[in-house]
Design a protein around this motif. Structure first.
Motif, mmCIF file in Angstrom:
data_model
loop_
_atom_site.group_PDB
_atom_site.id
_atom_site.type_symbol
_atom_site.label_atom_id
_atom_site.label_comp_id
_atom_site.label_asym_id
_atom_site.label_seq_id
_atom_site.Cartn_x
_atom_site.Cartn_y
_atom_site.Cartn_z
ATOM 1 N N UNK A 108 0.836 -1.204 0.000
ATOM 2 C CA UNK A 108 0.000 0.000 0.000
ATOM 3 C C UNK A 108 0.868 1.250 0.000
ATOM 4 N N UNK A 109 1.929 1.247 0.803
ATOM 5 C CA UNK A 109 2.851 2.384 0.806
ATOM 6 C C UNK A 109 3.443 2.585 -0.580
ATOM 7 N N UNK A 110 3.868 1.504 -1.218
ATOM 8 C CA UNK A 110 4.459 1.605 -2.549
ATOM 9 C C UNK A 110 3.460 2.163 -3.557
ATOM 10 N N UNK A 111 2.211 1.747 -3.447
ATOM 11 C CA UNK A 111 1.184 2.259 -4.354
ATOM 12 C C UNK A 111 0.999 3.759 -4.167
ATOM 13 N N UNK A 112 1.028 4.205 -2.927
ATOM 14 C CA UNK A 112 0.865 5.642 -2.648
ATOM 15 C C UNK A 112 2.084 6.433 -3.138
ATOM 16 N N UNK A 113 3.264 5.853 -2.980
ATOM 17 C CA UNK A 113 4.476 6.501 -3.484
ATOM 18 C C UNK A 113 4.390 6.657 -4.996
ATOM 19 N N UNK A 137 -5.654 -1.472 -11.000
ATOM 20 C CA UNK A 137 -5.161 -0.952 -9.728
ATOM 21 C C UNK A 137 -5.984 0.227 -9.230
ATOM 22 N N UNK A 138 -6.704 0.864 -10.126
ATOM 23 C CA UNK A 138 -7.506 2.013 -9.715
ATOM 24 C C UNK A 138 -8.840 1.567 -9.111
ATOM 25 N N UNK A 139 -9.515 0.638 -9.776
ATOM 26 C CA UNK A 139 -10.820 0.184 -9.297
ATOM 27 C C UNK A 139 -10.718 -1.028 -8.380
ATOM 28 N N UNK A 140 -9.483 -1.610 -8.304
ATOM 29 C CA UNK A 140 -9.229 -2.818 -7.503
ATOM 30 C C UNK A 140 -10.092 -3.983 -7.984
ATOM 31 N N UNK A 141 -10.258 -4.085 -9.309
ATOM 32 C CA UNK A 141 -11.066 -5.152 -9.889
ATOM 33 C C UNK A 141 -10.166 -6.143 -10.620
ATOM 34 N N UNK A 142 -10.457 -7.428 -10.455
ATOM 35 C CA UNK A 142 -9.719 -8.477 -11.143
ATOM 36 C C UNK A 142 -10.628 -9.118 -12.181
ATOM 37 N N UNK A 150 -14.137 -11.669 -7.788
ATOM 38 C CA UNK A 150 -14.067 -10.926 -6.536
ATOM 39 C C UNK A 150 -12.847 -11.369 -5.727
ATOM 40 N N UNK A 151 -12.010 -10.410 -5.362
ATOM 41 C CA UNK A 151 -10.851 -10.677 -4.516
ATOM 42 C C UNK A 151 -10.920 -9.806 -3.271
ATOM 43 N N UNK A 152 -10.513 -10.371 -2.130
ATOM 44 C CA UNK A 152 -10.387 -9.567 -0.923
ATOM 45 C C UNK A 152 -9.201 -8.620 -1.087
ATOM 46 N N UNK A 153 -9.072 -7.645 -0.202
ATOM 47 C CA UNK A 153 -7.971 -6.689 -0.286
ATOM 48 C C UNK A 153 -6.621 -7.401 -0.222
ATOM 49 N N UNK A 154 -6.500 -8.400 0.651
ATOM 50 C CA UNK A 154 -5.240 -9.120 0.797
ATOM 51 C C UNK A 154 -4.974 -10.003 -0.429
ATOM 52 N N UNK A 155 -6.003 -10.635 -0.958
ATOM 53 C CA UNK A 155 -5.838 -11.440 -2.171
ATOM 54 C C UNK A 155 -5.384 -10.563 -3.337
ATOM 55 N N UNK A 156 -5.984 -9.382 -3.437
ATOM 56 C CA UNK A 156 -5.620 -8.466 -4.517
ATOM 57 C C UNK A 156 -4.165 -8.035 -4.377
ATOM 58 N N UNK A 194 -3.292 -18.230 1.165
ATOM 59 C CA UNK A 194 -3.779 -17.245 0.208
ATOM 60 C C UNK A 194 -3.412 -17.603 -1.235
ATOM 61 N N UNK A 195 -2.302 -18.298 -1.426
ATOM 62 C CA UNK A 195 -1.997 -18.784 -2.778
ATOM 63 C C UNK A 195 -3.064 -19.786 -3.222
ATOM 64 N N UNK A 196 -3.525 -20.620 -2.290
ATOM 65 C CA UNK A 196 -4.617 -21.550 -2.626
ATOM 66 C C UNK A 196 -5.871 -20.784 -3.027
ATOM 67 N N UNK A 197 -6.172 -19.701 -2.305
ATOM 68 C CA UNK A 197 -7.331 -18.882 -2.672
ATOM 69 C C UNK A 197 -7.180 -18.351 -4.104
ATOM 70 N N UNK A 198 -5.978 -17.824 -4.427
ATOM 71 C CA UNK A 198 -5.764 -17.259 -5.758
ATOM 72 C C UNK A 198 -5.836 -18.339 -6.831
ATOM 73 N N UNK A 199 -5.326 -19.517 -6.530
ATOM 74 C CA UNK A 199 -5.394 -20.597 -7.513
ATOM 75 C C UNK A 199 -6.837 -20.947 -7.841
ATOM 76 N N UNK A 200 -7.690 -20.979 -6.803
ATOM 77 C CA UNK A 200 -9.101 -21.293 -7.032
ATOM 78 C C UNK A 200 -9.788 -20.213 -7.848
ATOM 79 N N UNK A 201 -9.437 -18.959 -7.581
ATOM 80 C CA UNK A 201 -10.151 -17.848 -8.212
ATOM 81 C C UNK A 201 -9.566 -17.431 -9.555
ATOM 82 N N UNK A 202 -8.242 -17.527 -9.702
ATOM 83 C CA UNK A 202 -7.589 -16.994 -10.895
ATOM 84 C C UNK A 202 -6.993 -18.066 -11.795
#
Length: 227
Positions: A108-113, A137-142, A150-156, A194-202
């Motif tokens: 998040x810090x890097x994104x703000x920078x 990255x602007x709308x936080x949509x995958x 749909x991804x949670x903030x941490x998954x995103x 969380x990698x398992x979550x991403x594998x299921x979703x993406x």
């Protein structure tokens, strides 16, 4: 290469931010007190200042006031344990461009920078794309093959970290540090979960396991998962 001044008196945090910025291709410089922060920031040699409020010698609010009084327009992101509305308003009204409370996630810090650096530079693409997978990255949509997922903030944040380093092996420690912040537990299995979550979703084929090391984002989805 962007030059970032880090004014932070807690070595653990300054080292964490310094390491992350170097990995992101930036050139950080660390100072540990407000006087040094002011001296360095007024040289005009830096593209952005990350400023702690609770600095010794001269506190961060005073640094900010003197910096703006000198005519410096360097972008300033306040990074502090003080998270009250009063302090936030004081920082922003004092001339800060952004305000983040500790604890924080490095991504998040890097994104703000990047957002602040983009103000007077050529716009950076706000969409990451690889093999049918896109992160806005602007709308936080995958999206996967134009289908919204749909991804949670941490998954995103984890997916973004992978997609910014396609083909690169990232250790669990690197992922913990970048996505979960400096207060992570190195013995945690949260990355694997969380990698398992991403594998299921993406798509499971996008995230290869590198045994004994970590994970690799596969930019060619047809590649087999490495075990």
């Amino acid at each position: 290469m962007n030059r970032i001044l880090i004014a932070e008196d807690e070595p653990r945090i300054s080292a964490f931010v310094d390491k992350g910025l170097r990995a992101a291709g930036m050139t950080p410089t660390v100072v540990g007190d407000g006087r040094a922060a002011l001296d360095y920031a007024t040289t005009g040699d830096f593209d952005l200042l990350i400023l702690d409020i609770g600095l010794p010698v001269v506190d961060g609010f005073a640094v900010l006031r003197q910096l703006r009084a000198s005519g410096s327009a360097v972008p300033v992101i306040i990074l502090t344990a003080r998270d009250s509305i009063t302090d936030t308003v004081a920082g922003l009204e004092g001339g800060a461009d952004d305000y983040m409370a500790k604890p924080f996630r490095f991504e998040e810090l890097l994104a703000r920078i990047r957002l602040r650096l983009r103000d007077d530079r050529a716009p950076e693409s706000t969409v990451l794309r690889h093999g049918g997978l896109a992160l806005d990255l602007r709308t936080r949509r995958a999206t996967v093959d134009e289908r919204t997922v749909e991804l949670s903030a941490r998954e995103f944040a984890l997916a973004e970290t992978f997609m910014r380093h396609p083909g690169q092996v990232l250790s669990r420690e690197q992922l913990l540090s970048r996505v979960w912040g400096y207060d992570f537990d190195p013995g945690s299995n949260v990355v694997d979960v969380y990698v398992r979550y991403l594998r299921r979703k993406l798509g499971s084929e996008r995230f290869a396991t590198v045994r004994g090391v970590g994970y690799r984002f596969v930019d060619e989805p047809a590649d087999p998962v490495a075990e």
